[in-house]
Design a protein around this motif. Sequence first.
Motif, PDB file in Angstrom:
ATOM      1  N   LEU A 106      51.386  48.238  15.648  1.00  0.00           N
ATOM      2  CA  LEU A 106      51.305  47.649  16.986  1.00  0.00           C
ATOM      3  C   LEU A 106      51.073  48.718  18.049  1.00  0.00           C
ATOM      4  CD1 LEU A 106      54.147  44.986  16.679  1.00  0.00           C
ATOM      5  CD2 LEU A 106      51.683  44.566  16.729  1.00  0.00           C
ATOM      6  N   HIS A 107      51.642  49.893  17.858  1.00  0.00           N
ATOM      7  CA  HIS A 107      51.368  51.011  18.766  1.00  0.00           C
ATOM      8  C   HIS A 107      49.880  51.323  18.789  1.00  0.00           C
ATOM      9  CE1 HIS A 107      51.117  55.128  20.270  1.00  0.00           C
ATOM     10  NE2 HIS A 107      50.615  55.473  19.116  1.00  0.00           N
ATOM     11  N   LEU A 108      49.266  51.378  17.616  1.00  0.00           N
ATOM     12  CA  LEU A 108      47.835  51.673  17.550  1.00  0.00           C
ATOM     13  C   LEU A 108      47.023  50.554  18.193  1.00  0.00           C
ATOM     14  CD1 LEU A 108      47.655  53.139  13.943  1.00  0.00           C
ATOM     15  CD2 LEU A 108      47.591  54.398  16.104  1.00  0.00           C
ATOM     16  N   ALA A 109      47.460  49.303  18.006  1.00  0.00           N
ATOM     17  CA  ALA A 109      46.781  48.177  18.643  1.00  0.00           C
ATOM     18  C   ALA A 109      46.865  48.281  20.156  1.00  0.00           C
ATOM     19  CB  ALA A 109      47.387  46.861  18.159  1.00  0.00           C
ATOM     20  N   ALA A 110      48.039  48.641  20.672  1.00  0.00           N
ATOM     21  CA  ALA A 110      48.218  48.782  22.120  1.00  0.00           C
ATOM     22  C   ALA A 110      47.349  49.902  22.665  1.00  0.00           C
ATOM     23  CB  ALA A 110      49.689  49.028  22.449  1.00  0.00           C
ATOM     24  N   TYR A 112      51.232  37.875  15.387  1.00  0.00           N
ATOM     25  CA  TYR A 112      52.122  38.479  16.368  1.00  0.00           C
ATOM     26  C   TYR A 112      52.022  37.740  17.695  1.00  0.00           C
ATOM     27  CZ  TYR A 112      52.750  42.477  13.282  1.00  0.00           C
ATOM     28  OH  TYR A 112      53.074  43.284  12.221  1.00  0.00           O
ATOM     29  N   PRO A 113      53.125  37.649  18.418  1.00  0.00           N
ATOM     30  CA  PRO A 113      53.035  37.135  19.791  1.00  0.00           C
ATOM     31  C   PRO A 113      52.381  38.182  20.682  1.00  0.00           C
ATOM     32  CG  PRO A 113      55.242  37.968  19.380  1.00  0.00           C
ATOM     33  CD  PRO A 113      54.502  38.081  18.070  1.00  0.00           C
ATOM     34  N   SER A 114      51.918  37.770  21.846  1.00  0.00           N
ATOM     35  CA  SER A 114      51.454  38.752  22.825  1.00  0.00           C
ATOM     36  C   SER A 114      52.634  39.620  23.230  1.00  0.00           C
ATOM     37  CB  SER A 114      50.879  38.048  24.052  1.00  0.00           C
ATOM     38  OG  SER A 114      49.685  37.370  23.715  1.00  0.00           O
ATOM     39  N   LEU A 115      52.382  40.903  23.366  1.00  0.00           N
ATOM     40  CA  LEU A 115      53.451  41.842  23.705  1.00  0.00           C
ATOM     41  C   LEU A 115      53.116  42.504  25.033  1.00  0.00           C
ATOM     42  CD1 LEU A 115      54.041  43.543  20.228  1.00  0.00           C
ATOM     43  CD2 LEU A 115      55.242  41.579  21.219  1.00  0.00           C
ATOM     44  N   ALA A 116      53.973  42.291  26.013  1.00  0.00           N
ATOM     45  CA  ALA A 116      53.766  42.849  27.360  1.00  0.00           C
ATOM     46  C   ALA A 116      52.375  42.497  27.881  1.00  0.00           C
ATOM     47  CB  ALA A 116      53.979  44.354  27.351  1.00  0.00           C
ATOM     48  N   GLY A 117      51.951  41.269  27.592  1.00  0.00           N
ATOM     49  CA  GLY A 117      50.661  40.798  28.076  1.00  0.00           C
ATOM     50  C   GLY A 117      49.468  41.238  27.255  1.00  0.00           C
ATOM     51  N   ASP A 123      47.199  41.092  23.858  1.00  0.00           N
ATOM     52  CA  ASP A 123      46.880  40.318  22.670  1.00  0.00           C
ATOM     53  C   ASP A 123      46.738  41.298  21.505  1.00  0.00           C
ATOM     54  OD1 ASP A 123      45.901  38.744  20.644  1.00  0.00           O
ATOM     55  OD2 ASP A 123      44.267  37.856  21.808  1.00  0.00           O
ATOM     56  N   VAL A 124      47.856  41.584  20.858  1.00  0.00           N
ATOM     57  CA  VAL A 124      47.835  42.611  19.812  1.00  0.00           C
ATOM     58  C   VAL A 124      47.118  42.130  18.564  1.00  0.00           C
ATOM     59  CG1 VAL A 124      49.845  43.923  20.599  1.00  0.00           C
ATOM     60  CG2 VAL A 124      50.190  41.936  19.119  1.00  0.00           C
ATOM     61  N   GLU A 125      47.047  40.821  18.362  1.00  0.00           N
ATOM     62  CA  GLU A 125      46.264  40.299  17.239  1.00  0.00           C
ATOM     63  C   GLU A 125      44.810  40.734  17.361  1.00  0.00           C
ATOM     64  OE1 GLU A 125      46.655  38.008  14.472  1.00  0.00           O
ATOM     65  OE2 GLU A 125      48.735  38.667  14.587  1.00  0.00           O
ATOM     66  N   ALA A 126      44.221  40.520  18.533  1.00  0.00           N
ATOM     67  CA  ALA A 126      42.835  40.937  18.758  1.00  0.00           C
ATOM     68  C   ALA A 126      42.707  42.446  18.715  1.00  0.00           C
ATOM     69  CB  ALA A 126      42.344  40.394  20.094  1.00  0.00           C
ATOM     70  N   ALA A 127      43.698  43.133  19.263  1.00  0.00           N
ATOM     71  CA  ALA A 127      43.627  44.595  19.334  1.00  0.00           C
ATOM     72  C   ALA A 127      43.729  45.239  17.954  1.00  0.00           C
ATOM     73  CB  ALA A 127      44.723  45.130  20.254  1.00  0.00           C
ATOM     74  N   LEU A 128      44.487  44.642  17.050  1.00  0.00           N
ATOM     75  CA  LEU A 128      44.588  45.185  15.698  1.00  0.00           C
ATOM     76  C   LEU A 128      43.223  45.245  15.022  1.00  0.00           C
ATOM     77  CD1 LEU A 128      47.845  43.516  14.319  1.00  0.00           C
ATOM     78  CD2 LEU A 128      47.414  45.980  14.420  1.00  0.00           C
ATOM     79  N   ALA A 129      42.394  44.268  15.321  1.00  0.00           N
ATOM     80  CA  ALA A 129      41.060  44.219  14.708  1.00  0.00           C
ATOM     81  C   ALA A 129      40.178  45.372  15.158  1.00  0.00           C
ATOM     82  CB  ALA A 129      40.384  42.887  15.028  1.00  0.00           C
ATOM     83  N   GLY A 130      40.519  46.008  16.269  1.00  0.00           N
ATOM     84  CA  GLY A 130      39.711  47.107  16.779  1.00  0.00           C
ATOM     85  C   GLY A 130      40.204  48.487  16.417  1.00  0.00           C
ATOM     86  N   VAL A 131      41.341  48.565  15.733  1.00  0.00           N
ATOM     87  CA  VAL A 131      41.897  49.870  15.365  1.00  0.00           C
ATOM     88  C   VAL A 131      40.997  50.534  14.325  1.00  0.00           C
ATOM     89  CG1 VAL A 131      43.829  51.041  14.234  1.00  0.00           C
ATOM     90  CG2 VAL A 131      44.269  49.223  15.900  1.00  0.00           C
ATOM     91  N   ARG A 132      40.500  51.708  14.651  1.00  0.00           N
ATOM     92  CA  ARG A 132      39.627  52.454  13.734  1.00  0.00           C
ATOM     93  C   ARG A 132      40.363  53.714  13.296  1.00  0.00           C
ATOM     94  NH1 ARG A 132      34.416  50.590  13.898  1.00  0.00           N
ATOM     95  NH2 ARG A 132      33.940  49.137  15.605  1.00  0.00           N
ATOM     96  N   LEU A 133      40.978  53.635  12.140  1.00  0.00           N
ATOM     97  CA  LEU A 133      41.814  54.734  11.681  1.00  0.00           C
ATOM     98  C   LEU A 133      41.989  54.598  10.170  1.00  0.00           C
ATOM     99  CD1 LEU A 133      43.362  56.904  13.466  1.00  0.00           C
ATOM    100  CD2 LEU A 133      45.420  55.619  12.939  1.00  0.00           C
ATOM    101  N   PRO A 134      42.081  55.694   9.438  1.00  0.00           N
ATOM    102  CA  PRO A 134      42.415  55.582   8.023  1.00  0.00           C
ATOM    103  C   PRO A 134      43.840  55.042   7.840  1.00  0.00           C
ATOM    104  CG  PRO A 134      41.438  57.718   8.508  1.00  0.00           C
ATOM    105  CD  PRO A 134      41.771  57.083   9.823  1.00  0.00           C
ATOM    106  N   VAL A 135      43.981  54.069   6.976  1.00  0.00           N
ATOM    107  CA  VAL A 135      45.280  53.449   6.705  1.00  0.00           C
ATOM    108  C   VAL A 135      45.533  53.470   5.204  1.00  0.00           C
ATOM    109  CG1 VAL A 135      46.638  51.319   6.824  1.00  0.00           C
ATOM    110  CG2 VAL A 135      45.109  51.941   8.723  1.00  0.00           C
ATOM    111  N   LEU A 136      46.698  53.944   4.822  1.00  0.00           N
ATOM    112  CA  LEU A 136      47.161  53.852   3.438  1.00  0.00           C
ATOM    113  C   LEU A 136      48.230  52.775   3.399  1.00  0.00           C
ATOM    114  CD1 LEU A 136      47.395  54.938   0.482  1.00  0.00           C
ATOM    115  CD2 LEU A 136      49.146  56.518   1.344  1.00  0.00           C
ATOM    116  N   ALA A 137      48.022  51.733   2.607  1.00  0.00           N
ATOM    117  CA  ALA A 137      48.977  50.620   2.534  1.00  0.00           C
ATOM    118  C   ALA A 137      49.445  50.471   1.094  1.00  0.00           C
ATOM    119  CB  ALA A 137      48.333  49.332   3.025  1.00  0.00           C
ATOM    120  N   VAL A 138      50.739  50.687   0.877  1.00  0.00           N
ATOM    121  CA  VAL A 138      51.297  50.697  -0.472  1.00  0.00           C
ATOM    122  C   VAL A 138      52.343  49.592  -0.614  1.00  0.00           C
ATOM    123  CG1 VAL A 138      52.429  52.098  -2.242  1.00  0.00           C
ATOM    124  CG2 VAL A 138      50.989  53.206  -0.509  1.00  0.00           C
ATOM    125  N   ASP A 139      52.147  48.707  -1.591  1.00  0.00           N
ATOM    126  CA  ASP A 139      53.208  47.747  -1.903  1.00  0.00           C
ATOM    127  C   ASP A 139      54.037  48.286  -3.059  1.00  0.00           C
ATOM    128  OD1 ASP A 139      52.348  46.297  -4.604  1.00  0.00           O
ATOM    129  OD2 ASP A 139      50.532  46.442  -3.382  1.00  0.00           O
TER     130      ASP A 139
END
Length: 280
Positions: A115-119, A196-201, A203-219
């Motif tokens: 969410l930080h990256l989305a913001a 996610y709900p909007s946070l401090a106004g 739209d983090v849902e939309a913003a997440l789609a724009g994050v351009r960064l390498p992500v490692l996701a491990v289950d």
Amino acid sequence: MESSEFLARGDDQLALHPFPVDGAATLAVLWPAMGVPARYYRHFAAALNATGIEVVVADLRGTGASTPRPSRASRYGLAELTTDVEAVLDALKPRRAGRRCVLVGHSLGGQVCALHLAARHAAGLDPGVDGLALLAVGLPYWRRYPGRMGPGTLALTSTLALTSSVLGVWPGWGFGGRQARGVIREWAFTARTGRYPSLAGVDVEAALAGVRLPVLAVDMEADQYTPAPTVDHLTAKMTAATVERSHYSAAEAGSPIDHFTWARHGTPLAARVATWAAAL
């Protein structure tokens, strides 16, 4: 664990726990799961240190050495936890200078890192870090759990939200540690809706789609709270990111693991994170 450092956040104080490595090329800032104190990750931090990565583990608000404990007076939610990530990174600028920096998150800690990256993206700002490692991090959407786990997750999260609303705080009865009601309310919202709900106004849902960064996701194998489909549900929102999906098994860990215990049997996983970080 080294001596703690503290960062003022209004009426709250965040505790930071450094695990230094002389000459480290990479700094990892690790954010814990809901209700889990930073000291729980000391074995994993030491394993990262052994690969040459310097680590700072941050206690989430009201958890571990961060103060005060959540109470009826606590008014924060996911938005404030997200801005805490920004504040910690700002405080660590002297340590970050001239080296690679990655965010490493477990469960709720990983969500607030994302969410930080989305913001940052929503504000038109550079991400400020080189990568994001999500370890047992998913969106707990009840429809993504297999079998009876789905309705059980919906019932659990709804019960916690109702209880915290009535009491003004979640007391930590058997799950998640003591939490501000805003955190529980918004976490339960994600479980009910899958978003996610909007946070401090924002739209983090939309913003997440724009994050351009390498992500490692491990289950993690036998993860009772974040099975693989919930990890996929979260990473699917990050459509512009380069996502490397991975699985950590009990065989690789050398011990049975679950949503929490992987951190105590994480030496092979630390090596995997180090390899991923070195390639950024």
